[in-house]
Every structure is written in structure tokens, then in C-alpha cells.
Enzyme design. Structure first.
Site, mmCIF file in Angstrom:
data_model
loop_
_atom_site.group_PDB
_atom_site.id
_atom_site.type_symbol
_atom_site.label_atom_id
_atom_site.label_comp_id
_atom_site.label_asym_id
_atom_site.label_seq_id
_atom_site.Cartn_x
_atom_site.Cartn_y
_atom_site.Cartn_z
ATOM 1 N N VAL A 191 0.847 -1.191 0.000
ATOM 2 C CA VAL A 191 0.000 0.000 0.000
ATOM 3 C C VAL A 191 0.882 1.241 0.000
ATOM 4 C CG1 VAL A 191 -1.701 1.338 1.288
ATOM 5 C CG2 VAL A 191 -1.924 -1.123 1.140
ATOM 6 N N GLY B 120 -8.147 6.808 7.634
ATOM 7 C CA GLY B 120 -8.544 6.119 6.415
ATOM 8 C C GLY B 120 -9.189 4.782 6.711
ATOM 9 N N ARG B 121 -9.144 3.895 5.746
ATOM 10 C CA ARG B 121 -9.833 2.603 5.859
ATOM 11 C C ARG B 121 -9.333 1.780 7.045
ATOM 12 N NH1 ARG B 121 -8.816 3.166 0.353
ATOM 13 N NH2 ARG B 121 -10.698 3.413 -0.949
ATOM 14 N N ILE B 122 -8.004 1.729 7.241
ATOM 15 C CA ILE B 122 -7.452 0.895 8.312
ATOM 16 C C ILE B 122 -7.840 1.465 9.669
ATOM 17 C CG2 ILE B 122 -5.330 0.073 9.388
ATOM 18 C CD1 ILE B 122 -4.094 -0.021 6.575
ATOM 19 N N ARG C 249 3.964 3.587 9.217
ATOM 20 C CA ARG C 249 5.282 3.883 8.657
ATOM 21 C C ARG C 249 6.237 4.290 9.762
ATOM 22 N NH1 ARG C 249 3.868 1.186 5.507
ATOM 23 N NH2 ARG C 249 3.393 1.456 3.296
ATOM 24 N N HIS D 205 7.289 -5.933 11.155
ATOM 25 C CA HIS D 205 6.468 -5.538 10.003
ATOM 26 C C HIS D 205 5.626 -6.701 9.471
ATOM 27 C CE1 HIS D 205 6.318 -2.342 6.577
ATOM 28 N NE2 HIS D 205 5.138 -2.921 6.768
ATOM 29 N N ILE D 206 4.723 -7.184 10.310
ATOM 30 C CA ILE D 206 3.893 -8.325 9.928
ATOM 31 C C ILE D 206 2.408 -7.952 9.827
ATOM 32 C CG2 ILE D 206 5.501 -9.968 10.952
ATOM 33 C CD1 ILE D 206 3.465 -10.261 13.296
ATOM 34 N N GLY D 207 2.121 -6.657 9.722
ATOM 35 C CA GLY D 207 0.732 -6.213 9.745
ATOM 36 C C GLY D 207 -0.166 -6.881 8.733
ATOM 37 N N SER D 208 0.324 -7.122 7.534
ATOM 38 C CA SER D 208 -0.489 -7.741 6.486
ATOM 39 C C SER D 208 -0.218 -9.234 6.345
ATOM 40 C CB SER D 208 -0.236 -7.049 5.136
ATOM 41 O OG SER D 208 1.108 -7.231 4.724
#
Length: 350
Positions: free
Chosen positions: A81, A173-175, A264, A313-316
Site C-alpha cells: 500500500v 482512512g480505511r485501516i 510507517r 512488520h507483519i501487519g499484512s
């Protein structure tokens, strides 16, 4: 059409690669590794005359790379993203389209956001280390051992006055919205937001659809710091939000509040956040991103800080989400090289 060359800088799975390989007229050149970052020499040797380029966020899309690709390059597609790794003016100047993968990772990152809030507030980082280091047998139970602020509310607590809990959002936003919807189930009573890290118009109404609690636009981002019990950093990276969360912001937060950053790393000053946790300006923090990642060793100030939960960094990182991201990235680059509208195009002119 056999001359349409697409360079792919990572093995992004069979489902996505099939989209590319089954498209007639494409010559797919693949760096066939899932775990190793593409080597510069390999990319330099293969990028020439490419019509499309599919990358992950470890690759820097800059003037040098685009020049090596040559005039045939029509589209760059990133399996992410965020587009911080892409020099947008370079693509805009050459009329190169940019595809990205929004929406499909909303739920996965929202889940991680709530998980980090729970872990940070409940001292999970410290508690896990006690168990893993074999210290539990020598640690007597204490009435208030490992206690932290509770992010849920209940009428069964027997409190003399109703408890209020405010979730603050830098970026809405969406998240952020998906995160708030999850938090409402825990009993969050209020939400405060800014659309970005910059000052916003307090009179401008924001969509409040589907929220059963008061949702208020903050006068500025410092109001979010002062009034929130949990602050979620969900704003884009870049120059405008660089170190938005620094000492001033952290000192303005409640001493019982936690800061959560799943967006970020550049938005948060790591040294300031470690100091805030260490000196008790805030209760703790949970981060899935850190400035300079993945070069974050055991001596990093946030890694060394017991009150900060750090994830790599494993959010997705769910199988379903990453597969959907990879497929969308493949569909974007195919559309781009064929001169068709991209399913998810990032506006490079802005």
C-alpha cells in the site's frame, strides 16, 4: 505481443504468477526467490527494455532504475500500500503508471493494530520474556504485578463513575476505521482523529457512518496527543509526516496512554519513543514498523525498551491477505503493459 517484457523482483506465489504466465504475449522474467531481496546486478542486467516491473517495497524505484529500464517501461506495480520506496515525480515525468495494493490488507492491519494495543497496555512484552527466560518460578504472584491500563470497559467493574476511553487516530482512512470498529466492541467510548499528521479544519464534518460512539475531528494533532488513551499512528509516510511523533507529541500524551504504530516507521522518532517509555511519559508502545527497518538489531533503543512491543512488520502477514496483494499486484502490471486501466492505480502526479 511476445515482446512485452515484465520483470518480477520476487517470487510472489503461484496464484499471482499464474496470472502473469497465462497472459499471452508476456515474457515474464522472475527473480525466483521468496525470501532474498533481488540482487542489484541481476536487476540491472534484466531491467533493460522492460515494459512492466513488479516489485515489493524493498526495491527503490528511482531515476537510475527507470533510466536503465528504458523508454518501453509503461507500468510499475508494487505489492504494497505504501509507496515511500517510489520516486513519484520520476514516474510522472515519463508517464509511467503505478499500481499498488490498497483495501485488501485493511482487515489484517486493523487486527494487528488492536493486538498491539492489547499487548502494549498489558505489558505482554515483559510478561513473555519472564516466561521464555525461565524467570517465572522465582517470581511470586503480586496483587498488582504486570498490571497496566485496561482498554476495555465494563459496568461490572463497580467504578464510582462511568469510565471513558478515547482512541486517537493520526490518519483516519480505511485501516483506522476498521480498527475503530473493532475497538468499539471492547468498549471504547470516544474517538478523536485527524485525517493526516497536519493541522485540519475542525469544522469540517467527517463521515461517521457505522460508528455507535462519538467520533470527533481534532483541532490539530496535538489534541489527539493530549486527550487520547490510545494513539494509533495510521498516517502515510513521507516528508510531511516525518517524525511527526517526537518528544513534543509524546510529552503531551497521558502517562497512562499507549502509542501504536502499524503504518510507517518514519512518522515516529524512535529515540524519542524509547525515552518516553523509559522515563514514563507514556505507559508503553507497540510498533510494527521502525525507521530504518529491517536494519533493527538487538541494540536498537526500542528493542531494548521493555515497555515497547516490537513486531517485524507483519501487519499484512496473513496467507489470505498476502495472496490477495500478490494477485492485485500482478493484475496491475498486466493491465499497465497492455494499456488498460489499472485495478488499483496510485496517482503519481500528486
Amino acid at each position: 505481443m511476445s515482446h512485452l517484457k515484465v520483470v518480477v523482483t520476487r517470487n510472489i506465489g503461484a496464484a499471482a504468477l499464474d496470472i502473469l504466465n497465462q497472459q499471452k504475449g508476456l515474457n515474464v522474467v522472475l527473480w525466483d526467490s521468496e525470501d532474498r531481496v533481488v540482487e542489484k546486478d541481476w536487476l540491472d542486467a534484466n531491467i533493460k527494455d522492460a515494459h512492466g516491473l513488479l516489485v515489493v517495497f524493498t526495491e527503490k524505484i528511482n531515476e537510475e532504475l527507470v533510466t536503465k529500464a528504458g523508454p518501453n517501461l509503461k507500468a510499475v506495480s508494487t505489492m504494497s500500500v505504501g509507496v515511500d520506496h517510489v520516486e513519484l515525480p520520476v514516474l510522472a515525468k515519463r508517464g509511467i503508471k503505478l499500481g499498488y495494493t490498497p483495501n485488501v490488507l485493511t482487515d489484517a492491519v486493523a487486527d494487528i493494530s488492536v493486538m498491539l494495543a492489547l499487548m502494549a497496555s498489558r505489558n505482554v512484552g515483559q510478561a513473555i520474556s519472564i516466561a521464555q527466560e525461565g524467570k517465572w518460578p522465582g517470581l511470586p504472584w503480586s496483587p498488582f504485578g504486570f498490571c497496566g491500563p485496561q482498554i476495555s470497559t465494563s459496568s461490572a467493574m463497580g467504578l464510582p463513575t462511568p469510565r471513558t476511553i478515547t482512541a486517537g487516530f493520526l490518519g483516519f482512512g480505511r485501516i483506522a476505521r476498521a480498527t475503530l470498529n473493532r475497538l468499539i466492541g471492547f468498549g471504547i467510548t470516544h474517538a478523536l482523529y485527524t485525517d493526516s499528521g497536519k493541522n485540519t479544519d475542525p469544522d469540517e464534518e467527517h463521515e461517521k457512518k457505522d460508528f455507535s460512539i462519538p467520533v470527533t475531528r481534532a483541532k490539530d494533532f496535538m489534541q489527539v496527543a493530549r486527550e487520547s488513551d490510545i494513539v494509533f499512528v495510521l498516517t502515510p509516510g513521507g516528508k510531511e509526516t516525518y517524525h511527526l511523533v517526537g518528544e513534543e507529541f509524546l510529552q503531551a500524551m497521558k502517562s497512562t496512554a499507549v502509542l501504536i504504530n502499524p503504518s510507517r516507521g518514519t512518522v515516529v522518532d524512535s529515540d524519542a519513543l524509547a525515552k518516553a517509555c523509559r522515563e514514563g511519559w507514556i505507559w508503553g508502545a507497540g510498533v510494527d514498523v521502525i525507521e530504518g527497518e529491517p536494519n533493527v538489531g538487538s541494540d536498537h533503543p526500542l528493542i531494548k525498551e521493555p515497555r515497547c512491543v516490537v513486531l517485524p512488520h507483519i501487519g499484512s502477514a496473513t496467507t489470505e491477505t498476502r495472496t490477495a496483494m500478490a494477485r492485485l499486484a500482478a493484475e496491475n502490471v498486466v493491465a499497465g503493459v497492455l494499456g488498460q486501466p489499472l485495478p488499483a492505480e496510485y496517482p503519481v502526479s500528486q
